[in-house]
Design a protein around this motif. Structure first.
Motif, short mmCIF file in Angstrom:
data_model
loop_
_atom_site.label_atom_id
_atom_site.label_comp_id
_atom_site.label_asym_id
_atom_site.label_seq_id
_atom_site.Cartn_x
_atom_site.Cartn_y
_atom_site.Cartn_z
N ALA A 103 50.89 52.95 36.56
CA ALA A 103 49.80 53.91 36.83
C ALA A 103 49.98 54.33 38.28
O ALA A 103 50.68 53.66 39.05
N PRO A 104 49.37 55.44 38.71
CA PRO A 104 49.53 55.87 40.09
C PRO A 104 49.16 54.75 41.08
O PRO A 104 48.05 54.23 41.07
N GLY A 105 50.15 54.36 41.90
CA GLY A 105 49.93 53.33 42.91
C GLY A 105 49.93 51.91 42.39
O GLY A 105 49.67 50.98 43.17
N LEU A 106 50.27 51.70 41.13
CA LEU A 106 50.28 50.36 40.54
C LEU A 106 51.64 50.12 39.90
O LEU A 106 52.09 50.92 39.06
N ALA A 146 50.09 46.74 44.32
CA ALA A 146 49.03 47.75 44.28
C ALA A 146 48.98 48.45 45.63
O ALA A 146 48.93 47.80 46.68
N GLU A 147 49.01 49.78 45.60
CA GLU A 147 48.86 50.58 46.81
C GLU A 147 47.38 50.84 47.02
O GLU A 147 46.76 51.59 46.25
N THR A 148 46.79 50.22 48.03
CA THR A 148 45.38 50.42 48.33
C THR A 148 45.24 51.17 49.65
O THR A 148 46.22 51.33 50.39
N GLY A 197 40.15 47.07 49.45
CA GLY A 197 40.21 48.52 49.41
C GLY A 197 38.89 49.15 48.98
O GLY A 197 37.92 48.47 48.65
N GLN A 198 38.92 50.49 48.97
CA GLN A 198 37.72 51.25 48.65
C GLN A 198 38.03 52.33 47.63
O GLN A 198 39.18 52.75 47.46
N GLY A 199 37.00 52.79 46.96
CA GLY A 199 37.09 53.96 46.11
C GLY A 199 38.06 53.80 44.96
O GLY A 199 38.17 52.74 44.34
N GLU A 200 38.81 54.88 44.68
CA GLU A 200 39.71 54.90 43.54
C GLU A 200 40.86 53.89 43.68
O GLU A 200 41.45 53.47 42.67
N ARG A 201 41.17 53.50 44.91
CA ARG A 201 42.31 52.59 45.14
C ARG A 201 41.86 51.14 45.35
O ARG A 201 42.65 50.29 45.72
N ARG A 202 40.61 50.87 45.07
CA ARG A 202 40.09 49.52 45.19
C ARG A 202 40.66 48.64 44.07
O ARG A 202 40.76 49.06 42.92
N ILE A 203 41.04 47.43 44.44
CA ILE A 203 41.48 46.47 43.43
C ILE A 203 40.68 45.18 43.61
O ILE A 203 40.09 44.93 44.66
N GLU A 204 40.67 44.37 42.56
CA GLU A 204 39.97 43.09 42.59
C GLU A 204 40.94 41.97 42.20
O GLU A 204 41.68 42.11 41.22
N LEU A 205 40.92 40.91 42.97
CA LEU A 205 41.59 39.68 42.57
C LEU A 205 40.55 38.82 41.86
O LEU A 205 39.46 38.58 42.40
N ILE A 207 45.23 33.66 39.04
CA ILE A 207 44.40 34.84 39.26
C ILE A 207 44.99 36.03 38.50
O ILE A 207 46.15 36.02 38.10
N ALA A 208 44.16 37.02 38.32
CA ALA A 208 44.58 38.31 37.77
C ALA A 208 44.24 39.39 38.79
O ALA A 208 43.41 39.18 39.69
N LEU A 209 44.87 40.55 38.65
CA LEU A 209 44.55 41.70 39.50
C LEU A 209 44.00 42.80 38.60
O LEU A 209 44.59 43.12 37.56
N TRP A 210 42.88 43.39 39.02
CA TRP A 210 42.19 44.39 38.20
C TRP A 210 41.95 45.65 39.02
O TRP A 210 41.47 45.58 40.16
N SER A 211 42.34 46.78 38.44
CA SER A 211 42.06 48.08 39.04
C SER A 211 40.94 48.73 38.23
O SER A 211 41.19 49.26 37.14
#
Length: 417
Positions: free
Chosen positions: A21-24, A36-38, A157-165, A176-180
Motif C-alpha cells: 500500500a502507499p508507504g507500506l 512504514a513511511e510515517t 505519526g499523525q493523520g493518514e500516515r499514522r501507524i500503531e504498534l 507485536i503487530a503493526l496496524w495502519s
C-alpha cells in the motif's frame, strides 16, 4: 554417513521489498519484516540477522526512501530477528541522523534475560532444530536490548500516515503487530504465518493456544483489508482476512476443547495422541498444513499446560541414569539378533515408527557390541526414512539431526557438551 545440511540460509525468505500500500512495504530478510513511511520517519519492524542479509535489507529500504529512521521495532523477542540492530544504528549515525528509537513490547527484556542465562542451551537447541554443525550459532546469536517498551498500543505519526504498534501475544508473549488504520493494512508478525500456528515445538517453553486464538480474533476485529504474514503470502481482501484468521482461531479453540475432553476421560499424553482425530474441515485447509510445526505439537502443549512432567509410569518417577538403563536393558536381552530381526520386519512392513520403538531396546545402550552398533545404524536409517514421511520442518530436522548424531557415535542425546 551424511552430515550435510541444506544450503538454504537460516529462515531467510529472500531479499528486496514489496509495496503493499502507499508507504507500506514488506522487507524480506529473516522472515518478512516491514517498513512504514510515517510523517515522523521510517518505522522498521525487525532489523534482520546481521551481516550481508541485514546490509541487503538496509540497501533495499534506501531504494524506497531517503527519510531518516524514526524507529526500529522488535516483532518479537526470538533470537536472530534483530541481530542486525547495530548495523542500522551505525547507518543512522553515518548519515548524521538522530538515533532511531529502539522499541519492543515490555516482555522482551525478560525473554532476553532468560536467553542470556541459558545461552549455551539456546545455541545447542538452535543447532539441532535447524540442523547446523556444533558451534554454528556461537557468533550468530547476539542479543540486543530495546531502549523503549510499551504495553498494549503505541502510536507513531499523525493523520493518514499514522501507524500503531499493537501487542499480539502468539508465538511469544512479547509479539507485536503493526496496524495502519487509514489504509487498513495489518502486519501480523509472528502471529500470522502460512501454516499451522507454531505452538508446542519440541525444544520450547509452553505457548498459550487460546491466547493465540484470542489475538487472531482481536486482529480480525480491526477490519484489515490486507494482512501481511511473517512467512508466506499476504491475505488479500477483508472477507478473506476474516475467514483465515477466524478459521484458525476456531480450530485452535476446538483443539483445546478436544484435548481437555480426552484428559477428563483420564487419557495420558500418548493415549491422547493416539485417540485424537483432527477434522479435515478444520485442519485440512492450506494455511493449517503442518509445514513448520505440527498439530500433535499443539496437543502436547495443551496437555502440558494442565499436567505435570510425569508420564504416569511409576518407573520414571525416580529413574536410573539413561546410560545405566540402556545397558541393563541390553544385558537382559539374551537374543539381541531377535530384537533386530523383529524391528527390521516391522520396518519392511512400512511400520517404521513401531520399528523405532523396538530397536530402542538396543540402540540406547552403550558399548561396541556388534548388535548395538547394528541397532544404531538401523535406527539412523529409519530416522531418515521418517524424516521423508513427515511434513513438519522441525520434525524433519530433529529426525535427521538425531541420525547424524547416531552415525557420529553421540547417541542422539542432544548433549550441550
Amino acid at each position: 554417513m551424511s552430515n550435510a545440511v541444506e544450503d538454504k540460509p537460516f529462515l531467510i525468505v529472500g531479499s528486496g521489498t514489496e509495496t503493499v500500500a502507499p508507504g507500506l512495504h514488506i522487507l524480506r530478510g529473516q522472515g518478512q519484516s516491514f517498513v512504514a513511511e510515517t510523517d515522523a520517519g521510517l518505522v522498521v519492524v525487525d532489523t534482520g540477522p546481521g551481516g550481508s542479509v541485514t546490509q541487503g535489507m538496509l540497501e533495499a529500504v534506501r531504494r524506497l526512501s531517503d527519510a531518516p529512521l524514526h524507529a526500529l521495532c522488535f516483532s518479537h523477542g526470538h533470537i536472530g530477528y534483530n541481530a542486525g540492530l547495530p548495523q542500522w544504528l551505525a547507518h543512522a549515525a553515518e548519515r548524521g541522523d538522530a538515533p532511531p528509537r529502539v522499541i519492543a513490547h515490555r516482555n522482551v527484556p525478560r525473554r532476553l534475560a532468560r536467553y542470556r542465562e541459558t545461552h549455551a542451551l539456546q545455541q545447542r537447541m538452535a543447532e539441532i532444530q535447524f540442523r547446523r554443525p556444533a558451534g554454528f550459532f556461537a557468533q550468530r546469536l547476539p542479543l540486543h536490548a530495546p531502549v523503549e517498551t510499551f504495553d498494549e498500543v503505541l502510536a507513531i505519526g499523525q493523520g493518514e500516515r499514522r501507524i500503531e504498534l499493537r501487542w499480539a501475544p502468539s508465538e511469544t508473549d512479547d509479539a507485536i503487530a503493526l496496524w495502519s488504520p487509514a489504509q487498513r493494512v495489518l502486519y501480523g508478525g509472528a502471529a500470522l504465518i502460512d501454516s499451522i500456528p507454531n505452538i508446542g515445538t519440541p525444544f520450547r517453553t509452553l505457548r498459550d493456544t487460546v491466547r493465540w486464538a484470542d489475538t487472531l480474533d482481536a486482529l480480525a476485529a480491526l477490519g484489515p483489508r490486507l494482512a501481511v504474514r511473517e512467512f508466506g503470502p499476504s491475505i488479500v481482501g477483508e472477507a478473506e482476512v476474516q475467514h483465515v484468521l477466524g478459521h484458525t482461531a476456531h480450530a485452535l479453540r476446538w483443539l483445546r476443547a478436544e484435548v481437555v475432553r480426552l484428559m477428563n476421560e483420564g487419557l495420558g499424553e500418548r493415549e491422547l495422541l493416539a485417540r485424537i482425530h483432527l477434522p479435515d474441515e478444520l485442519f485440512g485447509v492450506e494455511w493449517m498444513k503442518p509445514a513448520y510445526g505440527d498439530p500433535s505439537y499443539i496437543v502436547r502443549d495443551i496437555y502440558r499446560s494442565e499436567n505435570g512432567w510425569w508420564d504416569r509410569n511409576p518407573t520414571s518417577l525416580h529413574p536410573e541414569p539413561p546410560e545405566a538403563v540402556g545397558r541393563a536393558v541390553a544385558d537382559a536381552i539374551t537374543d539381541k539378533q531377535a530384537v533386530i530381526d523383529q524391528a527390521s520386519a516391522l520396518a519392511d512392513q512400512g511400520r517404521v515408527q513401531l520399528a523405532l520403538h523396538v530397536i530402542d531396546l538396543l540402540a540406547t545402550a552403550d558399548g561396541a557390541a556388534a548388535e548395538i552398533a547394528e541397532a544404531r545404524r538401523l535406527k539412523a536409517a529409519w530416522l531418515r526414512q521418517r524424516a521423508a514421511e513427515v511434513s513438519s520442518y522441525v520434525s524433519r530436522n530433529l529426525y535427521r539431526a538425531s541420525a547424524d548424531m547416531l552415525e557420529q557415535g553421540t547417541q542422539a542425546r542432544f548433549s550441550i557438551r
